[in-house]
Design a protein around this motif. Structure first.
Motif, mmCIF file in Angstrom:
data_model
loop_
_atom_site.group_PDB
_atom_site.id
_atom_site.type_symbol
_atom_site.label_atom_id
_atom_site.label_comp_id
_atom_site.label_asym_id
_atom_site.label_seq_id
_atom_site.Cartn_x
_atom_site.Cartn_y
_atom_site.Cartn_z
ATOM 1 N N ALA A 2 0.850 -1.199 0.000
ATOM 2 C CA ALA A 2 0.000 0.000 0.000
ATOM 3 C C ALA A 2 0.881 1.243 0.000
ATOM 4 N N ARG A 3 0.317 2.348 -0.420
ATOM 5 C CA ARG A 3 1.094 3.579 -0.560
ATOM 6 C C ARG A 3 1.621 4.096 0.779
ATOM 7 N N SER A 4 2.496 5.075 0.706
ATOM 8 C CA SER A 4 3.129 5.663 1.884
ATOM 9 C C SER A 4 2.103 6.316 2.800
ATOM 10 N N LEU A 5 2.385 6.302 4.091
ATOM 11 C CA LEU A 5 1.548 6.976 5.082
ATOM 12 C C LEU A 5 1.935 8.442 5.251
ATOM 13 N N ASP A 6 3.046 8.841 4.633
ATOM 14 C CA ASP A 6 3.577 10.180 4.855
ATOM 15 C C ASP A 6 2.577 11.264 4.459
ATOM 16 N N GLY A 7 2.273 12.144 5.401
ATOM 17 C CA GLY A 7 1.369 13.259 5.162
ATOM 18 C C GLY A 7 -0.108 12.928 5.259
ATOM 19 N N LEU A 8 -0.445 11.686 5.634
ATOM 20 C CA LEU A 8 -1.852 11.293 5.718
ATOM 21 C C LEU A 8 -2.433 11.581 7.097
ATOM 22 N N PHE A 9 -3.732 11.886 7.115
ATOM 23 C CA PHE A 9 -4.493 12.028 8.347
ATOM 24 C C PHE A 9 -5.442 10.850 8.427
ATOM 25 N N LEU A 10 -5.461 10.181 9.594
ATOM 26 C CA LEU A 10 -6.305 9.012 9.780
ATOM 27 C C LEU A 10 -7.143 9.174 11.033
ATOM 28 N N ALA A 11 -8.249 8.428 11.099
ATOM 29 C CA ALA A 11 -9.145 8.445 12.256
ATOM 30 C C ALA A 11 -9.722 7.056 12.478
ATOM 31 N N PRO A 12 -9.966 6.681 13.740
ATOM 32 C CA PRO A 12 -10.626 5.405 14.032
ATOM 33 C C PRO A 12 -12.044 5.385 13.466
ATOM 34 N N VAL A 13 -12.511 4.208 13.069
ATOM 35 C CA VAL A 13 -13.862 4.080 12.536
ATOM 36 C C VAL A 13 -14.883 3.821 13.646
#
Length: 124
Positions: A2-13
């Motif tokens: 999968a692509r890089s996590l760099d610069g991503l914002f994530l949240a729990p579902v």
């Protein structure tokens, strides 16, 4: 992979138990040369940090957080990185506390950007 996590914002579902991360928690991820780190906050978490490594589509990291009640906690997490059909990143996590009793699983997904601009921590 999968692509890089760099610069991503994530949240729990989904929300976890009180005093833990939940749907109002936002993670700002960084990745470089197999190293990952993130800052997070929101919900019962005033400030949190995680640091670890990525090998292929597996993350191995430790986390520490300050909660709204003034207590701190820390733990260890293993995550599987995958890509959703819409192209967003998903983390399937298995975690355990090291500073207290407890363990569990959670799912964290990339926050979809609002139309016409990149995602920010306040989006969802």
């Amino acid at each position: 992979m999968a692509r890089s996590l760099d610069g991503l914002f994530l949240a729990p579902v989904a929300d976890q138990a009180p005093g833990q991360v939940g749907t109002r928690t936002r993670f700002a991820y960084h990745e470089e040369d197999g190293r990952i780190w993130a800052d997070y906050e929101g919900g019962d978490v005033v400030r949190g940090h995680l640091v670890g490594t990525r090998t292929g589509d597996r993350l191995d990291f430790r986390y520490v957080q300050l909660k709204t009640d003034g207590s701190t906690s820390s733990g260890h997490c293993l995550s599987a990185v995958s890509e959703l059909p819409d192209g967003r990143v998903r983390l399937d996590e298995t975690w355990r506390w090291e500073s207290q009793e407890g363990r569990g699983t959670s799912v964290v997904e990339e926050i979809a950007p609002a139309a016409g601009r990149p995602a920010t921590p306040v989006d969802l």
